[in-house]
Design a protein around this motif. Structure first.
Motif, PDB file in Angstrom:
ATOM      1  N   UNK A 113       1.077  -1.203   0.400  1.00  0.00           N
ATOM      2  CA  UNK A 113      -0.120   0.091  -0.294  1.00  0.00           C
ATOM      3  C   UNK A 113       0.425   1.054  -0.211  1.00  0.00           C
ATOM      4  N   UNK A 114       2.091   1.694   1.063  1.00  0.00           N
ATOM      5  CA  UNK A 114       2.420   2.260   0.830  1.00  0.00           C
ATOM      6  C   UNK A 114       3.697   2.707   0.780  1.00  0.00           C
ATOM      7  N   UNK A 115       4.095   1.468   0.508  1.00  0.00           N
ATOM      8  CA  UNK A 115       5.817   0.934   0.704  1.00  0.00           C
ATOM      9  C   UNK A 115       6.193   2.466  -0.772  1.00  0.00           C
ATOM     10  N   UNK A 116       5.919   2.343  -2.162  1.00  0.00           N
ATOM     11  CA  UNK A 116       5.667   2.826  -3.060  1.00  0.00           C
ATOM     12  C   UNK A 116       6.564   4.657  -2.357  1.00  0.00           C
ATOM     13  N   UNK A 117       5.586   5.133  -1.439  1.00  0.00           N
ATOM     14  CA  UNK A 117       5.277   6.325  -1.386  1.00  0.00           C
ATOM     15  C   UNK A 117       6.853   6.590  -0.444  1.00  0.00           C
ATOM     16  N   UNK A 118       6.952   6.155   0.387  1.00  0.00           N
ATOM     17  CA  UNK A 118       8.328   6.230   1.707  1.00  0.00           C
ATOM     18  C   UNK A 118       9.943   5.427   0.341  1.00  0.00           C
ATOM     19  N   UNK A 119       9.955   4.512  -0.244  1.00  0.00           N
ATOM     20  CA  UNK A 119      11.221   4.779  -1.138  1.00  0.00           C
ATOM     21  C   UNK A 119      11.150   5.692  -1.776  1.00  0.00           C
ATOM     22  N   UNK A 120      10.316   6.460  -2.421  1.00  0.00           N
ATOM     23  CA  UNK A 120      10.664   7.204  -3.330  1.00  0.00           C
ATOM     24  C   UNK A 120      11.422   8.864  -2.700  1.00  0.00           C
ATOM     25  N   UNK A 121      10.420   8.534  -1.597  1.00  0.00           N
ATOM     26  CA  UNK A 121      10.880  10.208  -0.513  1.00  0.00           C
ATOM     27  C   UNK A 121      12.771   9.266  -0.428  1.00  0.00           C
ATOM     28  N   UNK A 122      13.221   8.813  -0.649  1.00  0.00           N
ATOM     29  CA  UNK A 122      14.558   7.812   0.452  1.00  0.00           C
ATOM     30  C   UNK A 122      15.269   7.905  -1.288  1.00  0.00           C
ATOM     31  N   UNK A 123      14.620   8.028  -2.084  1.00  0.00           N
ATOM     32  CA  UNK A 123      15.877   7.709  -3.205  1.00  0.00           C
ATOM     33  C   UNK A 123      16.199   9.312  -3.821  1.00  0.00           C
ATOM     34  N   UNK A 124      14.971   9.904  -3.730  1.00  0.00           N
ATOM     35  CA  UNK A 124      15.198  11.100  -4.328  1.00  0.00           C
ATOM     36  C   UNK A 124      16.195  11.483  -3.695  1.00  0.00           C
ATOM     37  N   UNK A 125      15.688  11.557  -2.236  1.00  0.00           N
ATOM     38  CA  UNK A 125      16.284  12.690  -0.843  1.00  0.00           C
ATOM     39  C   UNK A 125      17.889  13.088  -0.918  1.00  0.00           C
ATOM     40  N   UNK A 126      18.562  10.876  -0.662  1.00  0.00           N
ATOM     41  CA  UNK A 126      19.671  10.207  -0.832  1.00  0.00           C
ATOM     42  C   UNK A 126      20.224  10.857  -1.963  1.00  0.00           C
ATOM     43  N   UNK A 127      19.205  10.616  -3.037  1.00  0.00           N
ATOM     44  CA  UNK A 127      20.100  10.860  -4.749  1.00  0.00           C
ATOM     45  C   UNK A 127      20.720  12.825  -4.644  1.00  0.00           C
ATOM     46  N   UNK A 128      19.733  13.766  -4.614  1.00  0.00           N
ATOM     47  CA  UNK A 128      19.990  15.125  -4.141  1.00  0.00           C
ATOM     48  C   UNK A 128      20.981  15.431  -3.323  1.00  0.00           C
ATOM     49  N   UNK A 129      20.988  15.102  -1.589  1.00  0.00           N
ATOM     50  CA  UNK A 129      22.304  15.256  -1.282  1.00  0.00           C
ATOM     51  C   UNK A 129      22.970  14.287  -1.401  1.00  0.00           C
ATOM     52  N   UNK A 130      23.715  13.379  -1.853  1.00  0.00           N
ATOM     53  CA  UNK A 130      24.933  12.956  -1.875  1.00  0.00           C
ATOM     54  C   UNK A 130      25.125  13.593  -3.689  1.00  0.00           C
ATOM     55  N   UNK A 131      24.529  13.453  -4.577  1.00  0.00           N
ATOM     56  CA  UNK A 131      25.603  14.233  -5.617  1.00  0.00           C
ATOM     57  C   UNK A 131      25.346  16.156  -4.878  1.00  0.00           C
ATOM     58  N   UNK A 132      24.676  16.344  -4.808  1.00  0.00           N
ATOM     59  CA  UNK A 132      24.970  18.259  -3.974  1.00  0.00           C
ATOM     60  C   UNK A 132      26.306  18.148  -3.713  1.00  0.00           C
ATOM     61  N   UNK A 133      25.709  17.413  -2.425  1.00  0.00           N
ATOM     62  CA  UNK A 133      27.117  17.260  -0.885  1.00  0.00           C
ATOM     63  C   UNK A 133      28.594  16.771  -1.283  1.00  0.00           C
TER      64      UNK A 133
ATOM     65  N   UNK B 262      29.476  17.479  -4.640  1.00  0.00           N
ATOM     66  CA  UNK B 262      29.973  18.517  -5.668  1.00  0.00           C
ATOM     67  C   UNK B 262      30.703  19.977  -4.587  1.00  0.00           C
ATOM     68  N   UNK B 263      29.645  19.693  -3.655  1.00  0.00           N
ATOM     69  CA  UNK B 263      30.401  20.595  -2.091  1.00  0.00           C
ATOM     70  C   UNK B 263      31.608  20.947  -1.667  1.00  0.00           C
ATOM     71  N   UNK B 264      31.623  19.298  -1.831  1.00  0.00           N
ATOM     72  CA  UNK B 264      32.366  18.575  -0.687  1.00  0.00           C
ATOM     73  C   UNK B 264      33.986  18.476  -1.671  1.00  0.00           C
ATOM     74  N   UNK B 265      33.572  18.455  -3.313  1.00  0.00           N
ATOM     75  CA  UNK B 265      35.205  18.746  -4.107  1.00  0.00           C
ATOM     76  C   UNK B 265      35.307  19.406  -4.555  1.00  0.00           C
ATOM     77  N   UNK B 266      34.608  20.403  -3.829  1.00  0.00           N
ATOM     78  CA  UNK B 266      35.101  22.116  -4.296  1.00  0.00           C
ATOM     79  C   UNK B 266      34.625  22.722  -5.831  1.00  0.00           C
ATOM     80  N   UNK B 267      33.709  22.032  -6.569  1.00  0.00           N
ATOM     81  CA  UNK B 267      33.039  22.268  -7.607  1.00  0.00           C
ATOM     82  C   UNK B 267      31.798  23.606  -7.272  1.00  0.00           C
ATOM     83  N   UNK B 268      32.199  23.512  -6.507  1.00  0.00           N
ATOM     84  CA  UNK B 268      30.827  25.087  -6.145  1.00  0.00           C
ATOM     85  C   UNK B 268      31.278  24.949  -4.729  1.00  0.00           C
TER      86      UNK B 268
END
Length: 482
Positions: free
Chosen positions: A452-472, A474-480
């Motif tokens: 019933x509700x798994x897809x909502x939470x899985x989507x939240x985790x993958x979107x949030x973790x994806x953005x945080x990992x990529x942008x974080x 990039x900042x840590x590597x000094x790109x921005x």
């Protein structure tokens, strides 16, 4: 019955069989297309006759159809016209037609028909089919129809409706061939011929003791091939699978699948035989449950095109609202790294790729996990082994995708950017794999339907973790800047 004296000495060939097939048994091309679906032109002609109020023409057009085709035709006609259509073909509304109807359409049709007409159809149905026909109707309509039933059918239907929905008690057939254990094979054969209710299909005979508890089963082929003087207790199979009357239909289906059953006895709380479930019921349950789980994963409710608009809206909108909430979490992470995105356009270009791939990876794992839970392949006994397995699959998937996207981003932007998105991709796919299996498991442990509700939470985790990992990264590597 064929008279043997009329048969020729020549062998029956395929050509002979084909010549004996009546034209009426073949598909009528005037009404069906090559895929055996009703043609649009034919359906249109029925609708036009119905709009003109020509009930005779409607009847003549519909009368040659098979009951399953009549059910399809009812579903193709507009909802507002179905009651008039049913009135035009009233004596063609057989049990077979009603049984083939979509659940939502059947409910509307039954509400449009007089209680005595529905009762007449119900009397001809097996108890499980009768209950399926009545259970979704309004209580007033239900009571009115039950009042028109005969005493025996009325008692059986009321008994079935007293059990919770989607349990063996609702679905079982009360027509059971059961005999006492003191009988011999000859006694049983004589009983079946003289007194047995052979109008209903059965695959085995249940043997019961004095307390009406099932003690064994006799398959029909055993009965027909055993000497008449042999006791049933000497030929019956004592090891049998018993279905509790309160067992969920999905669990019952799994038992049929696991033990390759054709039929099984249903027993009440005291162990007395009260009915049976047969494989034809189980096939319907498996199909229904599989479709239900797939639709629940998408938050589409029943997912039936005949479902009332209000019910479809209610079922879908709550998950869209939940998705809106989870999307806000991902947006908050993007806003936190707003300065970095403004400084380096490449981040905005590549962000959707990270989130999209992570979401797909999570959905794959989640689908596998939900199915494994539904089929009892994923239990408390092997949870961590399955988690470890999916983690390794995620690492391999992440490494493969990371190499591909890393090379592409490195060539288009910079080697540093390629390394950042490759690392972010591995991190996100690994978290997606873990979320895809752990979220359904957690819901199952909380006695909630994991579909019933798994897809909502899985989507939240993958979107949030994806953005945080990529942008974080990039900042840590000094790109921005942050």
């Amino acid at each position: 019955m064929v008279d043997p004296t009329t048969l020729s000495d020549e062998p029956l060939t395929v050509d002979t069989v084909e010549e004996d097939v009546r034209p009426d048994d073949r598909v009528d091309d005037a009404r069906h297309d090559l895929e055996n679906r009703l043609k649009r032109e034919y359906v249109t002609s029925v609708k036009e006759a119905l709009e003109e109020g020509d009930k005779g023409a409607v009847y003549d057009l519909v009368e040659p159809l098979h009951p399953a085709d009549i059910a399809d035709l009812i579903e193709l006609i507009d909802n507002d016209d179905r009651a008039d259509f049913a009135a035009a073909i009233s004596d063609l509304m057989s049990v077979e037609v009603v049984a083939e109807l979509n659940d939502h359409v059947r409910e509307v049709m039954m509400e449009a028909m007089a209680p005595e007409a529905v009762a007449a159809i119900t009397e001809l149905l097996d108890t499980d089919d009768a209950v399926q026909l009545l259970e979704d109707l309004d209580e007033d309509d239900q009571r009115a129809i039950i009042a028109e039933l005969g005493p025996e059918t009325q008692a059986a239907v009321n008994s079935a409706l007293s059990y919770p929905e989607e349990t063996a008690g609702r679905l079982m057939n009360r027509h059971v061939m059961a005999v006492p254990e003191h009988m011999t094979v000859g006694d049983l054969i004589d009983y079946l011929r003289d007194e047995g209710d052979l109008e209903h299909d059965f695959h085995e005979v249940f043997v019961i003791d004095a307390a009406h508890h099932p003690v064994g089963t006799c398959a029909l082929n055993w009965i027909l091939t055993s000497p008449r003087n042999i006791k049933l207790t000497d030929v019956m199979k004592r090891d049998q699978t018993l279905i509790p009357v309160t067992m969920d239909q999905e669990e019952a289906a799994l038992m049929f699948q696991k033990y390759a059953l054709i039929s099984a006895a249903v027993v009440d709380e005291s162990g007395r035989l009260v009915g049976q479930m047969t494989v034809d019921d189980i096939v319907h349950i498996i199909s229904e449950e599989a479709g239900e789980d797939a639709l629940l994963l998408s938050g589409a409710g029943d997912g039936d095109i005949n479902e009332p608009i209000r019910e479809a809206y209610t079922a879908r909108v709550r998950w869209l609202v939940a998705n809106l909430g989870t999307a806000v979490v991902a947006s908050a992470i993007i806003a936190f790294f707003g300065a970095a995105i403004e400084e380096l356009v490449a981040l905005a270009v590549l962000m959707p790729i990270v989130a999209s791939i992570g979401g797909n990876a999570g959905t794959q794992t989640m689908a596998v996990a939900v199915r494994a839970i539904a089929t009892n392949q994923l239990t408390r006994a092997n949870t961590w082994r399955i988690v470890w397995r999916e983690l390794r699959v995620a690492v391999l998937n992440g490494a493969t995708i990371a190499v591909l996207i890393g090379i592409a981003a490195g060539l288009l932007f910079s080697p540093q950017m390629g390394a950042v998105i490759a690392a972010a991709m591995v991190i996100n796919i690994v978290f997606a794999g873990l979320a895809g299996v752990l979220v359904p498991v957690i819901f199952e442990r909380l006695d909630q339907d994991p579909a019933v509700a798994s897809s909502v939470f899985v989507t939240m985790i993958t979107d949030s973790m994806g953005f945080f990992a990529f942008l974080g990264l990039a900042v840590a590597a000094g790109l921005a800047p942050l």
